[in-house]
Scaffold this motif. Structure first.
Motif, PDB file in Angstrom:
ATOM      1  N   ALA A 116     -17.334  -1.004  11.570  1.00 30.27           N
ATOM      2  CA  ALA A 116     -16.220  -1.066   9.894  1.00 30.27           C
ATOM      3  C   ALA A 116     -15.219  -1.075  10.587  1.00 30.27           C
ATOM      4  N   THR A 117     -14.164  -2.293  10.261  1.00 30.88           N
ATOM      5  CA  THR A 117     -13.308  -2.533  10.826  1.00 30.88           C
ATOM      6  C   THR A 117     -12.148  -3.146   9.709  1.00 30.88           C
ATOM      7  N   VAL A 118     -10.974  -2.720   9.155  1.00 28.90           N
ATOM      8  CA  VAL A 118      -9.432  -2.939   7.865  1.00 28.90           C
ATOM      9  C   VAL A 118      -9.068  -3.858   7.854  1.00 28.90           C
ATOM     10  N   ASN A 119      -8.834  -4.636   7.471  1.00 26.47           N
ATOM     11  CA  ASN A 119      -8.313  -5.952   7.299  1.00 26.47           C
ATOM     12  C   ASN A 119      -7.127  -5.942   5.280  1.00 26.47           C
ATOM     13  N   THR A 120      -6.843  -6.674   5.077  1.00 23.75           N
ATOM     14  CA  THR A 120      -6.092  -7.271   4.232  1.00 23.75           C
ATOM     15  C   THR A 120      -6.523  -8.362   2.998  1.00 23.75           C
ATOM     16  N   ASP A 121      -6.945  -9.013   3.535  1.00 18.79           N
ATOM     17  CA  ASP A 121      -8.117  -9.920   2.475  1.00 18.79           C
ATOM     18  C   ASP A 121      -6.688 -11.057   2.659  1.00 18.79           C
ATOM     19  N   ASN A 122      -6.309 -10.542   1.014  1.00 17.91           N
ATOM     20  CA  ASN A 122      -5.084 -11.782   0.850  1.00 17.91           C
ATOM     21  C   ASN A 122      -3.992 -10.647   0.546  1.00 17.91           C
ATOM     22  N   ARG A 123      -2.667  -9.885   1.779  1.00 22.58           N
ATOM     23  CA  ARG A 123      -1.513  -9.569   1.570  1.00 22.58           C
ATOM     24  C   ARG A 123      -0.224  -9.961   0.394  1.00 22.58           C
ATOM     25  N   LEU A 124      -0.557 -10.797  -0.228  1.00 23.52           N
ATOM     26  CA  LEU A 124       0.515 -11.136  -1.331  1.00 23.52           C
ATOM     27  C   LEU A 124       0.047 -10.591  -2.615  1.00 23.52           C
ATOM     28  N   MET A 125      -1.269 -11.116  -2.689  1.00 22.45           N
ATOM     29  CA  MET A 125      -1.582 -10.203  -4.310  1.00 22.45           C
ATOM     30  C   MET A 125      -1.805  -8.856  -4.159  1.00 22.45           C
ATOM     31  N   SER A 126      -2.593  -8.322  -3.070  1.00 23.76           N
ATOM     32  CA  SER A 126      -3.140  -7.258  -2.897  1.00 23.76           C
ATOM     33  C   SER A 126      -1.559  -5.678  -2.693  1.00 23.76           C
ATOM     34  N   HIS A 127      -0.452  -7.161  -2.451  1.00 20.56           N
ATOM     35  CA  HIS A 127       0.896  -6.882  -2.173  1.00 20.56           C
ATOM     36  C   HIS A 127       0.389  -5.370  -1.548  1.00 20.56           C
ATOM     37  N   THR A 128       0.033  -5.807   0.320  1.00 21.76           N
ATOM     38  CA  THR A 128      -0.147  -5.289   0.773  1.00 21.76           C
ATOM     39  C   THR A 128       0.039  -5.925   2.742  1.00 21.76           C
ATOM     40  N   THR A 129      -0.199  -4.878   3.282  1.00 22.94           N
ATOM     41  CA  THR A 129       0.321  -5.154   4.869  1.00 22.94           C
ATOM     42  C   THR A 129      -1.101  -3.927   5.743  1.00 22.94           C
ATOM     43  N   LEU A 130      -1.911  -4.927   6.769  1.00 23.81           N
ATOM     44  CA  LEU A 130      -2.768  -3.671   7.619  1.00 23.81           C
ATOM     45  C   LEU A 130      -1.895  -2.331   7.869  1.00 23.81           C
ATOM     46  N   SER A 131      -0.876  -2.336   8.027  1.00 21.88           N
ATOM     47  CA  SER A 131      -0.230  -0.940   8.276  1.00 21.88           C
ATOM     48  C   SER A 131      -0.119  -0.221   6.741  1.00 21.88           C
ATOM     49  N   ARG A 132      -0.478  -0.693   5.777  1.00 20.77           N
ATOM     50  CA  ARG A 132      -0.307   0.424   4.473  1.00 20.77           C
ATOM     51  C   ARG A 132      -1.443   0.327   4.148  1.00 20.77           C
ATOM     52  N   GLU A 133      -3.305  -0.503   4.338  1.00 18.45           N
ATOM     53  CA  GLU A 133      -4.735  -0.448   3.827  1.00 18.45           C
ATOM     54  C   GLU A 133      -4.793   1.075   5.107  1.00 18.45           C
ATOM     55  N   PHE A 134      -4.257   1.238   6.378  1.00 16.83           N
ATOM     56  CA  PHE A 134      -4.311   2.311   6.786  1.00 16.83           C
ATOM     57  C   PHE A 134      -3.470   3.594   6.553  1.00 16.83           C
ATOM     58  N   GLU A 135      -2.256   3.454   6.272  1.00 15.09           N
ATOM     59  CA  GLU A 135      -1.391   4.571   5.210  1.00 15.09           C
ATOM     60  C   GLU A 135      -3.313   5.100   4.538  1.00 15.09           C
ATOM     61  N   HIS A 136      -3.001   4.543   3.471  1.00 11.01           N
ATOM     62  CA  HIS A 136      -3.905   4.631   2.150  1.00 11.01           C
ATOM     63  C   HIS A 136      -5.211   5.122   3.143  1.00 11.01           C
ATOM     64  N   LEU A 137      -5.887   5.050   4.143  1.00 10.37           N
ATOM     65  CA  LEU A 137      -6.791   5.953   4.351  1.00 10.37           C
ATOM     66  C   LEU A 137      -6.600   6.909   4.816  1.00 10.37           C
ATOM     67  N   VAL A 138      -5.429   6.844   5.650  1.00 17.03           N
ATOM     68  CA  VAL A 138      -4.969   8.092   6.098  1.00 17.03           C
ATOM     69  C   VAL A 138      -4.921   9.361   5.259  1.00 17.03           C
ATOM     70  N   ASP A 139      -4.074   8.602   3.944  1.00 16.55           N
ATOM     71  CA  ASP A 139      -4.248   9.675   2.869  1.00 16.55           C
ATOM     72  C   ASP A 139      -5.060   9.889   2.319  1.00 16.55           C
ATOM     73  N   ALA A 140      -6.806   8.772   2.578  1.00 20.41           N
ATOM     74  CA  ALA A 140      -7.701   9.689   1.067  1.00 20.41           C
ATOM     75  C   ALA A 140      -8.593  10.122   1.989  1.00 20.41           C
ATOM     76  N   PHE A 141      -9.066   9.730   3.637  1.00 17.41           N
ATOM     77  CA  PHE A 141     -10.043  10.860   4.214  1.00 17.41           C
ATOM     78  C   PHE A 141      -8.831  11.850   5.841  1.00 17.41           C
ATOM     79  N   GLY A 142      -8.027  11.490   5.679  1.00 16.80           N
ATOM     80  CA  GLY A 142      -7.324  12.286   6.399  1.00 16.80           C
ATOM     81  C   GLY A 142      -7.407  12.063   7.810  1.00 16.80           C
TER      82      GLY A 142
END
Length: 387
Positions: free
Chosen positions: A302-328
């Protein structure tokens, strides 16, 4: 803004997540423009169809349109970004800013994809599109290095699965494989446009010993994944999140893998998972319910990605922040995902190994030492330096 749940004591903070050396395999160039750049380019090219010319409001519009659940509104977002990417100068600028933005987010290696056939309305040739984007990426790499950041960008040339130019784009990718292009992709709606329609492109790439990924298993499901692997021979799965449909979790917590899921895991086929984008397309109801948690536990590639940073209002760091919050997740988990991604990149083995051993592992080791120092200092009551 909603508050985030409290993180476990061993979870990395936002600054550590941003500074961690990350690897990105699934990012669309036309889905990552800065809102201000969209406004500037629209003004410069005479494009007058933007919903607003206020950059802040435009950024919000892109996000709301992508979140709307309306396919028409979601596709409209790309009609605006692609419309302002029809000149050489625009492509150079967008690619340069992409590299700079990724470097500022702690990304050390990225493969960014785009469809050359979508940037010909201003009179550019396919070759001129590829060369302009490559020029922008190299400018961005140099600008990032001058700012004290390191990033390497490889391009994936994408063919649209509803069109009939996939072999032409595959041949283009092969011609530029030593000039910034590292592989090939097909994208677009899966339903009604199976990857098997493009077998001539995939057969050409296999004969040329070239790399390719296929958008599969995002919305359509297991048949799309099976075709991408068994008929087309994809090296990676773009998204691939629907592989979860072939995994059964029993009431007692035991897990049974179907034949396709077992094949994907056994063969170490990389999954280019994009959590925020998957929520927008309905592949998961929340970050906590995203299949990445189970797939990580079962040791899929498994890898973590952004897909469309503008449309999802995201960055790769933000994707990891969500996963840290969700799964510790901890820095160890982040390193696991980053090494997975680097192992799966479309550059030569020795270059991947050098990135892992010389950049990624030392970067995480430094962050872990910093975290341990602060925890020890906090426990002992000592003051710590600002960071």
């Amino acid at each position: 803004m909603t508050s985030q749940p409290a993180r476990p004591g061993n979870a990395p903070g936002r600054d550590q997540i941003r500074r961690a050396p990350k690897v990105l395999l699934h990012d669309h160039l036309d889905g990552g423009l800065r809102p201000a750049t969209v406004v500037d380019l629209a003004r410069a090219t005479g494009y007058d169809r933007l919903p607003t010319t206020d950059p802040e409001k435009l950024g919000l519009w892109f996000r709301e349109a992508a979140d709307s659940g309306s396919l028409e509104r979601y596709l409209e977002t790309f009609s605006h970004t692609v419309a302002v990417m029809q000149t050489r100068d625009a492509l150079v600028r967008v690619a340069r800013e992409c590299a700079e933005d990724l470097a500022a987010d702690g990304v050390v290696y990225a493969e960014v994809r785009y469809a050359p056939e979508q940037h010909l309305e201003g009179g550019l040739s396919l070759e001129e599109v590829v060369e302009a984007v490559d020029e922008g990426f190299r400018e961005g790499e140099r600008a990032a290095l001058a700012a004290g950041r390191r990033v390497r960008i490889g391009a994936l040339l994408t063919a649209m699965r509803h069109a009939a130019r996939s072999l032409e784009i595959a041949e283009l990718a092969d011609r530029y494989r030593d000039a910034g292009v590292v592989g090939f992709d097909i994208a677009g709606a899966e339903a009604g446009h199976p990857p098997t329609r493009h077998l001539d492109a995939f057969e050409f790439l296999k004969r040329a010993d070239n790399h390719f990924t296929i958008h599969a298993g995002e919305a359509f499901g297991l048949p799309s994944i099976w075709q991408a692997l068994q008929w087309c021979g994809a090296d990676r799965l773009g998204h691939g999140v629907r592989i979860i449909d072939d995994i059964e979790v029993h009431e007692d917590g035991t897990v049974a893998l179907g034949r396709l899921a077992a094949y994907v895991r056994d063969k170490r086929i990389p999954l280019e998972l994009c959590p925020s984008s998957n929520l927008q397309t309905g592949a998961a109801a929340s970050y906590a319910e995203h299949p990445i948690g189970l797939l990580r536990r079962l040791h899929f590639r498994a890898t973590v990605n952004t897909d469309n940073r503008l449309m999802s209002h995201t960055t790769l760091s933000r994707e990891f922040e969500h996963l840290v919050d969700a799964f510790g997740y901890t820095l160890d988990d982040m390193q696991w995902f980053s090494v997975n991604a680097m192992k799966s990149a479309f550059i030569p083995f020795d270059e991947r190994l050098a990135m892992i051993n010389d950049v990624i592992k030392p970067g995480y080791a430094a962050l872990k030492s910093e975290w341990l120092f602060r925890q020890t200092a906090s426990t002992s009551g000592s003051s710590t330096p600002e960071g």
